[in-house]
Write a protein that holds these residues in place. Structure first.
Motif, PDB file in Angstrom:
ATOM      1  N   ILE A 189       0.845  -1.189   0.000  1.00 33.74           N
ATOM      2  CA  ILE A 189       0.000   0.000   0.000  1.00 33.74           C
ATOM      3  C   ILE A 189       0.882   1.241   0.000  1.00 33.74           C
ATOM      4  CG2 ILE A 189      -1.722   1.341   1.266  1.00 33.74           C
ATOM      5  CD1 ILE A 189      -2.870  -1.253   2.295  1.00 33.74           C
ATOM      6  N   ALA A 190       0.635   2.129  -0.951  1.00 39.47           N
ATOM      7  CA  ALA A 190       1.331   3.408  -1.044  1.00 39.47           C
ATOM      8  C   ALA A 190       0.316   4.531  -0.892  1.00 39.47           C
ATOM      9  CB  ALA A 190       2.071   3.528  -2.375  1.00 39.47           C
ATOM     10  N   ARG A 191       0.649   5.508  -0.069  1.00 34.34           N
ATOM     11  CA  ARG A 191      -0.285   6.604   0.229  1.00 34.34           C
ATOM     12  C   ARG A 191       0.499   7.896   0.404  1.00 34.34           C
ATOM     13  NH1 ARG A 191      -2.975   9.311   4.517  1.00 34.34           N
ATOM     14  NH2 ARG A 191      -5.246   9.400   4.270  1.00 34.34           N
ATOM     15  N   ASP A 192       0.031   8.975  -0.247  1.00 37.40           N
ATOM     16  CA  ASP A 192       0.678  10.265  -0.044  1.00 37.40           C
ATOM     17  C   ASP A 192      -0.094  11.077   0.994  1.00 37.40           C
ATOM     18  OD1 ASP A 192      -1.526  11.331  -1.333  1.00 37.40           O
ATOM     19  OD2 ASP A 192      -0.493  11.724  -3.214  1.00 37.40           O
ATOM     20  N   ARG A 193       0.422  12.237   1.328  1.00 39.66           N
ATOM     21  CA  ARG A 193      -0.179  13.036   2.391  1.00 39.66           C
ATOM     22  C   ARG A 193      -1.465  13.719   1.946  1.00 39.66           C
ATOM     23  NH1 ARG A 193       4.016  13.798   6.288  1.00 39.66           N
ATOM     24  NH2 ARG A 193       4.980  11.723   6.365  1.00 39.66           N
ATOM     25  N   ASN A 194      -1.785  13.655   0.660  1.00 42.18           N
ATOM     26  CA  ASN A 194      -3.053  14.187   0.162  1.00 42.18           C
ATOM     27  C   ASN A 194      -4.175  13.154   0.213  1.00 42.18           C
ATOM     28  OD1 ASN A 194      -1.973  16.762  -0.509  1.00 42.18           O
ATOM     29  ND2 ASN A 194      -1.105  15.898  -2.384  1.00 42.18           N
ATOM     30  N   GLY A 195      -3.866  11.939   0.657  1.00 44.49           N
ATOM     31  CA  GLY A 195      -4.882  10.905   0.782  1.00 44.49           C
ATOM     32  C   GLY A 195      -5.037  10.017  -0.427  1.00 44.49           C
ATOM     33  N   HIS A 196      -4.207  10.207  -1.469  1.00 42.07           N
ATOM     34  CA  HIS A 196      -4.279   9.340  -2.641  1.00 42.07           C
ATOM     35  C   HIS A 196      -3.627   7.998  -2.317  1.00 42.07           C
ATOM     36  CE1 HIS A 196      -4.172  13.447  -4.780  1.00 42.07           C
ATOM     37  NE2 HIS A 196      -5.434  13.048  -4.661  1.00 42.07           N
ATOM     38  N   ILE A 197      -4.271   6.915  -2.753  1.00 38.56           N
ATOM     39  CA  ILE A 197      -3.848   5.572  -2.360  1.00 38.56           C
ATOM     40  C   ILE A 197      -3.734   4.681  -3.593  1.00 38.56           C
ATOM     41  CG2 ILE A 197      -4.416   3.545  -0.948  1.00 38.56           C
ATOM     42  CD1 ILE A 197      -6.173   5.443   0.743  1.00 38.56           C
ATOM     43  N   SER A 198      -2.702   3.862  -3.624  1.00 44.26           N
ATOM     44  CA  SER A 198      -2.566   2.791  -4.600  1.00 44.26           C
ATOM     45  C   SER A 198      -2.141   1.540  -3.850  1.00 44.26           C
ATOM     46  CB  SER A 198      -1.525   3.140  -5.666  1.00 44.26           C
ATOM     47  OG  SER A 198      -2.018   4.119  -6.562  1.00 44.26           O
ATOM     48  N   ASP A 199      -2.618   0.392  -4.302  1.00 43.47           N
ATOM     49  CA  ASP A 199      -2.266  -0.850  -3.617  1.00 43.47           C
ATOM     50  C   ASP A 199      -2.017  -1.949  -4.636  1.00 43.47           C
ATOM     51  OD1 ASP A 199      -5.032  -1.767  -4.227  1.00 43.47           O
ATOM     52  OD2 ASP A 199      -5.574  -0.384  -2.626  1.00 43.47           O
ATOM     53  N   LEU A 200      -1.297  -2.954  -4.203  1.00 40.52           N
ATOM     54  CA  LEU A 200      -0.916  -4.071  -5.056  1.00 40.52           C
ATOM     55  C   LEU A 200      -1.100  -5.366  -4.292  1.00 40.52           C
ATOM     56  CD1 LEU A 200       0.492  -5.345  -7.583  1.00 40.52           C
ATOM     57  CD2 LEU A 200       2.663  -4.950  -6.400  1.00 40.52           C
ATOM     58  N   VAL A 201      -1.897  -6.280  -4.854  1.00 40.80           N
ATOM     59  CA  VAL A 201      -2.073  -7.617  -4.286  1.00 40.80           C
ATOM     60  C   VAL A 201      -1.248  -8.578  -5.130  1.00 40.80           C
ATOM     61  CG1 VAL A 201      -3.706  -9.426  -3.690  1.00 40.80           C
ATOM     62  CG2 VAL A 201      -4.397  -7.035  -3.520  1.00 40.80           C
ATOM     63  N   ASP A 202      -0.261  -9.195  -4.518  1.00 39.34           N
ATOM     64  CA  ASP A 202       0.621 -10.088  -5.262  1.00 39.34           C
ATOM     65  C   ASP A 202       1.127 -11.178  -4.327  1.00 39.34           C
ATOM     66  OD1 ASP A 202       2.361 -11.350  -6.926  1.00 39.34           O
ATOM     67  OD2 ASP A 202       3.565  -9.594  -7.419  1.00 39.34           O
ATOM     68  N   PRO A 203       0.655 -12.428  -4.500  1.00 42.32           N
ATOM     69  CA  PRO A 203       1.143 -13.511  -3.630  1.00 42.32           C
ATOM     70  C   PRO A 203       2.654 -13.725  -3.724  1.00 42.32           C
ATOM     71  CG  PRO A 203      -0.829 -14.179  -4.818  1.00 42.32           C
ATOM     72  CD  PRO A 203      -0.381 -12.888  -5.421  1.00 42.32           C
ATOM     73  N   ALA A 204       3.250 -13.402  -4.875  1.00 39.86           N
ATOM     74  CA  ALA A 204       4.695 -13.570  -5.067  1.00 39.86           C
ATOM     75  C   ALA A 204       5.380 -12.213  -5.065  1.00 39.86           C
ATOM     76  CB  ALA A 204       4.979 -14.320  -6.365  1.00 39.86           C
ATOM     77  N   LEU A 205       5.116 -11.409  -4.055  1.00 39.31           N
ATOM     78  CA  LEU A 205       5.681 -10.061  -3.988  1.00 39.31           C
ATOM     79  C   LEU A 205       7.203 -10.137  -3.912  1.00 39.31           C
ATOM     80  CD1 LEU A 205       4.510  -7.159  -3.833  1.00 39.31           C
ATOM     81  CD2 LEU A 205       4.880  -7.259  -1.373  1.00 39.31           C
ATOM     82  N   ASN A 206       7.873  -9.422  -4.824  1.00 41.15           N
ATOM     83  CA  ASN A 206       9.334  -9.413  -4.835  1.00 41.15           C
ATOM     84  C   ASN A 206       9.822  -8.068  -5.355  1.00 41.15           C
ATOM     85  OD1 ASN A 206       9.166  -9.559  -7.732  1.00 41.15           O
ATOM     86  ND2 ASN A 206       8.940 -11.778  -7.559  1.00 41.15           N
ATOM     87  N   LYS A 207      11.131  -7.953  -5.501  1.00 42.66           N
ATOM     88  CA  LYS A 207      11.733  -6.679  -5.892  1.00 42.66           C
ATOM     89  C   LYS A 207      11.223  -6.189  -7.239  1.00 42.66           C
ATOM     90  CE  LYS A 207      16.212  -4.738  -7.214  1.00 42.66           C
ATOM     91  NZ  LYS A 207      17.674  -5.005  -7.307  1.00 42.66           N
ATOM     92  N   SER A 208      11.161  -7.066  -8.236  1.00 45.32           N
ATOM     93  CA  SER A 208      10.767  -6.642  -9.583  1.00 45.32           C
ATOM     94  C   SER A 208       9.311  -6.178  -9.624  1.00 45.32           C
ATOM     95  CB  SER A 208      10.983  -7.784 -10.575  1.00 45.32           C
ATOM     96  OG  SER A 208      10.216  -8.924 -10.221  1.00 45.32           O
ATOM     97  N   THR A 209       8.400  -6.904  -8.939  1.00 47.00           N
ATOM     98  CA  THR A 209       6.993  -6.498  -8.955  1.00 47.00           C
ATOM     99  C   THR A 209       6.794  -5.191  -8.200  1.00 47.00           C
ATOM    100  OG1 THR A 209       6.582  -7.904  -7.012  1.00 47.00           O
ATOM    101  CG2 THR A 209       6.174  -8.863  -9.180  1.00 47.00           C
ATOM    102  N   VAL A 210       7.549  -4.984  -7.121  1.00 45.23           N
ATOM    103  CA  VAL A 210       7.445  -3.724  -6.369  1.00 45.23           C
ATOM    104  C   VAL A 210       7.922  -2.564  -7.227  1.00 45.23           C
ATOM    105  CG1 VAL A 210       8.346  -2.448  -4.393  1.00 45.23           C
ATOM    106  CG2 VAL A 210       7.592  -4.808  -4.107  1.00 45.23           C
ATOM    107  N   HIS A 211       9.055  -2.726  -7.902  1.00 47.77           N
ATOM    108  CA  HIS A 211       9.568  -1.659  -8.766  1.00 47.77           C
ATOM    109  C   HIS A 211       8.607  -1.371  -9.911  1.00 47.77           C
ATOM    110  CE1 HIS A 211      14.089  -1.728  -7.534  1.00 47.77           C
ATOM    111  NE2 HIS A 211      13.293  -1.931  -6.496  1.00 47.77           N
ATOM    112  N   GLU A 212       8.053  -2.414 -10.503  1.00 48.44           N
ATOM    113  CA  GLU A 212       7.120  -2.234 -11.616  1.00 48.44           C
ATOM    114  C   GLU A 212       5.854  -1.517 -11.163  1.00 48.44           C
ATOM    115  OE1 GLU A 212       4.754  -5.002 -14.923  1.00 48.44           O
ATOM    116  OE2 GLU A 212       6.084  -5.910 -13.425  1.00 48.44           O
ATOM    117  N   PHE A 213       5.418  -1.785  -9.948  1.00 50.03           N
ATOM    118  CA  PHE A 213       4.213  -1.137  -9.420  1.00 50.03           C
ATOM    119  C   PHE A 213       4.454   0.324  -9.077  1.00 50.03           C
ATOM    120  CE2 PHE A 213       2.009  -0.033  -5.376  1.00 50.03           C
ATOM    121  CZ  PHE A 213       0.744   0.121  -5.882  1.00 50.03           C
ATOM    122  N   LEU A 214       5.600   0.648  -8.479  1.00 49.48           N
ATOM    123  CA  LEU A 214       5.852   2.008  -8.005  1.00 49.48           C
ATOM    124  C   LEU A 214       6.299   2.960  -9.113  1.00 49.48           C
ATOM    125  CD1 LEU A 214       7.726   1.288  -4.647  1.00 49.48           C
ATOM    126  CD2 LEU A 214       5.335   1.931  -4.946  1.00 49.48           C
TER     127      LEU A 214
END
Length: 316
Positions: A189-214
């Motif tokens: 879950i990523a959230r800024d101070r303005n209240g905007h939110i993005s989230d990622l559901v990934d059973p195989a969460l790893n470095k590449s999927t995190v970088h691709e999401f962010l």
């Protein structure tokens, strides 16, 4: 309208003959349908043909209360209405949509919602995920400023599956194994101070999927705050983004006076407390429930606003 006025109106209606009551009920039902149709027609300011994205079309009669259009593109020539190619296409009983959205705003269960609105349980299930599909798909919200990111975990749930091959089924009311990592579904879950939110559901969460999401959602001028995980350190280094790591083992909870991850942790706490009322969410539908929670955080508290979100009006 005040409560005394409503009571007086109820007394007046009670004295009316049955045929007049039926007439007034039909009139009110027609007004509710007209309100839903008007909202659907005006939800998008720039209408396009959903089949070919053409801008040239003409009115082509009415169907089920909605204005139909016909595309003037010679290669298309198809007809459509305000809900064609949207998650709400082919859903019936539009006069009950507002009542059902009110149940969703009250976070009611499927059985309670179905009984209150007067629809079948299967219909209530289908409506819930149709109304949430557009919000679940529109998850890549742009974040800026100070951005906080953290992970949380939900117990894997295989509701609806008759056979499990990767683990033994739990008994009713049973808990997942807290020490068994594959039994947990990670959610970033990523959230800024303005209240905007993005989230990622990934059973195989790893470095590449995190970088691709962010990568597509974080502005280069922003400041990232995270825990001590190396994923965020390498991402910030590769993208040239300012980064503050809050390492709990070193008792680093706040850097300076403003760099922390307490806002995203507070949101995760609200999310966990809210989702507990459903007694376990099926993992396959977890993105929809995350989108449902985001509506509480970002959308206006009205059925009309939630209906606009359901047909992807804000993204359009």
């Amino acid at each position: 309208m005040k409560r005394a006025e409503i009571s007086a109106l109820e007394k007046s209606l009670a004295s009316l003959p049955v045929d007049l009551k039926k007439y007034l009920a039909n009139q009110l039902l027609g007004q509710i349908n007209a309100q839903a149709h008007a909202l659907l027609e005006t939800a998008t300011s720039h209408r396009l043909c959903p089949h070919c994205n053409g801008e040239q079309f003409v009115k082509w009669g009415h169907s089920a209360g909605l204005q139909r259009y016909r595309c003037q593109n010679s290669a298309c020539r198809k007809t459509f209405n305000a809900v064609s190619r949207t998650p709400l296409a082919r859903l019936r009983h539009r006069d009950k949509w507002f009542d059902y959205l009110r149940c969703m705003r009250d976070s009611l269960t499927l059985r309670v919602s179905a009984a209150r609105v007067g629809i079948d349980l299967k219909t209530a299930f289908r409506w819930r995920h149709r109304f949430l599909r557009a919000s679940a798909d529109a998850n890549a919200n742009a974040l800026s400023g100070i951005i906080e990111v953290d992970e949380t975990f939900f117990a894997e749930s295989c509701k609806g599956k008759r056979k499990l091959t990767h683990r033994s089924p739990r008994k009713r009311g049973g808990q997942s194994n807290r020490k068994y990592k594959p039994d947990k579904i990670p959610v970033l879950i990523a959230r800024d101070r303005n209240g905007h939110i993005s989230d990622l559901v990934d059973p195989a969460l790893n470095k590449s999927t995190v970088h691709e999401f962010l990568t597509p959602i974080i502005d280069l001028d922003s400041i990232l705050c995270s825990d001590g995980h190396s994923w965020y350190k390498t991402f910030s280094k590769d993208r040239g983004i300012a980064h503050h790591r809050l390492i709990t083992l070193d008792n680093q909870r706040v850097i300076g006076k403003e760099y922390h991850i307490q806002n995203v942790n507070s949101y995760i706490s609200r999310l966990k407390g809210w989702i507990a009322r459903f007694h376990g969410v099926g993992t396959a539908y977890l993105p929809s429930y995350l989108a449902w929670r985001r509506l509480f955080e970002s959308a206006q508290p009205s059925e009309e606003a939630w209906l606009r979100a359901a047909i992807n009006a804000y993204q359009q």
